[in-house]
Scaffold this motif. Structure first.
Motif, PDB file in Angstrom:
ATOM      1  N   GLN A   1      -8.319  10.733  -5.658  1.00 10.63           N
ATOM      2  CA  GLN A   1      -9.321   9.876  -5.245  1.00 10.63           C
ATOM      3  C   GLN A   1      -9.170   8.597  -4.966  1.00 10.63           C
ATOM      4  OE1 GLN A   1     -11.308   9.740  -9.046  1.00 10.63           O
ATOM      5  NE2 GLN A   1     -12.447  11.499  -8.663  1.00 10.63           N
ATOM      6  N   THR A   2      -8.043   7.955  -5.402  1.00 11.27           N
ATOM      7  CA  THR A   2      -7.677   6.504  -5.233  1.00 11.27           C
ATOM      8  C   THR A   2      -6.311   6.650  -4.151  1.00 11.27           C
ATOM      9  OG1 THR A   2      -6.446   6.212  -6.933  1.00 11.27           O
ATOM     10  CG2 THR A   2      -8.753   5.361  -7.201  1.00 11.27           C
ATOM     11  N   LYS A   3      -5.723   7.332  -4.001  1.00  6.92           N
ATOM     12  CA  LYS A   3      -4.279   7.510  -3.008  1.00  6.92           C
ATOM     13  C   LYS A   3      -4.296   8.978  -2.460  1.00  6.92           C
ATOM     14  CE  LYS A   3      -1.960   8.593  -7.427  1.00  6.92           C
ATOM     15  NZ  LYS A   3      -0.609   8.054  -8.061  1.00  6.92           N
ATOM     16  N   SER A   4      -3.229   8.892  -1.541  1.00  9.64           N
ATOM     17  CA  SER A   4      -2.793  10.317  -1.138  1.00  9.64           C
ATOM     18  C   SER A   4      -1.433  10.214  -1.356  1.00  9.64           C
ATOM     19  CB  SER A   4      -3.010  10.340   0.363  1.00  9.64           C
ATOM     20  OG  SER A   4      -2.392   9.403   1.129  1.00  9.64           O
TER      21      SER A   4
ATOM     22  N   GLN B   1       3.522   7.444  -2.284  1.00  9.92           N
ATOM     23  CA  GLN B   1       2.260   7.315  -2.856  1.00  9.92           C
ATOM     24  C   GLN B   1       1.520   6.375  -1.924  1.00  9.92           C
ATOM     25  OE1 GLN B   1       1.927   7.403  -6.995  1.00  9.92           O
ATOM     26  NE2 GLN B   1       3.886   8.438  -7.203  1.00  9.92           N
ATOM     27  N   ILE B   2       0.342   6.535  -1.342  1.00 12.67           N
ATOM     28  CA  ILE B   2      -0.202   5.539  -0.274  1.00 12.67           C
ATOM     29  C   ILE B   2      -1.635   5.476  -0.960  1.00 12.67           C
ATOM     30  CG2 ILE B   2      -1.027   5.125   2.054  1.00 12.67           C
ATOM     31  CD1 ILE B   2       1.066   7.359   2.818  1.00 12.67           C
ATOM     32  N   GLU B   3      -1.911   4.129  -1.364  1.00  8.17           N
ATOM     33  CA  GLU B   3      -3.229   3.641  -2.069  1.00  8.17           C
ATOM     34  C   GLU B   3      -4.232   3.706  -0.783  1.00  8.17           C
ATOM     35  OE1 GLU B   3      -3.497   3.322  -5.077  1.00  8.17           O
ATOM     36  OE2 GLU B   3      -1.516   3.408  -5.539  1.00  8.17           O
ATOM     37  N   ASN B   4      -5.449   3.786  -1.057  1.00  8.93           N
ATOM     38  CA  ASN B   4      -6.498   3.903  -0.011  1.00  8.93           C
ATOM     39  C   ASN B   4      -7.124   2.718  -0.106  1.00  8.93           C
ATOM     40  OD1 ASN B   4      -5.771   6.626   0.585  1.00  8.93           O
ATOM     41  ND2 ASN B   4      -7.407   7.135  -0.957  1.00  8.93           N
TER      42      ASN B   4
ATOM     43  N   PRO C   1       0.741  -1.281  -0.045  1.00 13.53           N
ATOM     44  CA  PRO C   1       0.080   0.111   0.129  1.00 13.53           C
ATOM     45  C   PRO C   1       0.637   1.339  -0.075  1.00 13.53           C
ATOM     46  CG  PRO C   1      -0.756  -1.531   1.416  1.00 13.53           C
ATOM     47  CD  PRO C   1       0.391  -2.114   0.857  1.00 13.53           C
TER      48      PRO C   1
ATOM     49  N   PHE D   1      -4.234  15.002  -1.342  1.00 16.33           N
ATOM     50  CA  PHE D   1      -5.505  13.764  -1.423  1.00 16.33           C
ATOM     51  C   PHE D   1      -5.753  13.688  -2.814  1.00 16.33           C
ATOM     52  CE2 PHE D   1      -5.776  15.429   3.146  1.00 16.33           C
ATOM     53  CZ  PHE D   1      -5.056  14.200   3.616  1.00 16.33           C
TER      54      PHE D   1
ATOM     55  N   GLU E   1       0.755  16.887   2.011  1.00 18.01           N
ATOM     56  CA  GLU E   1       0.022  15.903   1.649  1.00 18.01           C
ATOM     57  C   GLU E   1      -0.890  16.390   0.770  1.00 18.01           C
ATOM     58  OE1 GLU E   1      -1.878  11.903   3.780  1.00 18.01           O
ATOM     59  OE2 GLU E   1      -0.989  13.688   5.141  1.00 18.01           O
TER      60      GLU E   1
END
Length: 90
Positions: free
Chosen positions: A69-72, A87-90, A16, A67, A65
């Motif tokens: 739609q699918t990641k931050s 890159q952090i996947e939600n 993630p 934000f 940071e």
């Protein structure tokens, strides 16, 4: 066999959050080493800005940071330059 299972579990947990040297924003790319001004010109105003402190409590830099739609995306700014992109996947 246990080592294989443990290795697969650790690999699955690491997916993630992805550290990279570049981040694509629309048709432009932000890279480590770019200035903070270039980052803000391309990506705009961050959704969150957090100071990064030294071990003695002084200011080392900032974590910006963004934000999506699918990641931050977390971008660390040290000495006015992009030093790290995560890159952090939600």
């Amino acid at each position: 066999m246990k080592r294989v299972i443990v290795g697969l579990l650790l690999a699955a947990l690491a997916i993630p959050a992805i550290a990279s040297e570049t981040w694509r924003v629309n048709s432009q790319v932000v890279s480590t080493g770019d200035s903070e001004g270039r980052l803000r010109q391309i990506a705009g105003k961050p959704d969150r800005e957090t100071p990064i402190e030294t071990s003695r409590g002084g200011l080392r830099g900032y974590r910006l940071e963004y934000f999506q739609q699918t990641k931050s995306v977390q971008v660390e700014i040290i000495n006015g330059r992009v030093s790290d992109i995560k890159q952090i996947e939600n």
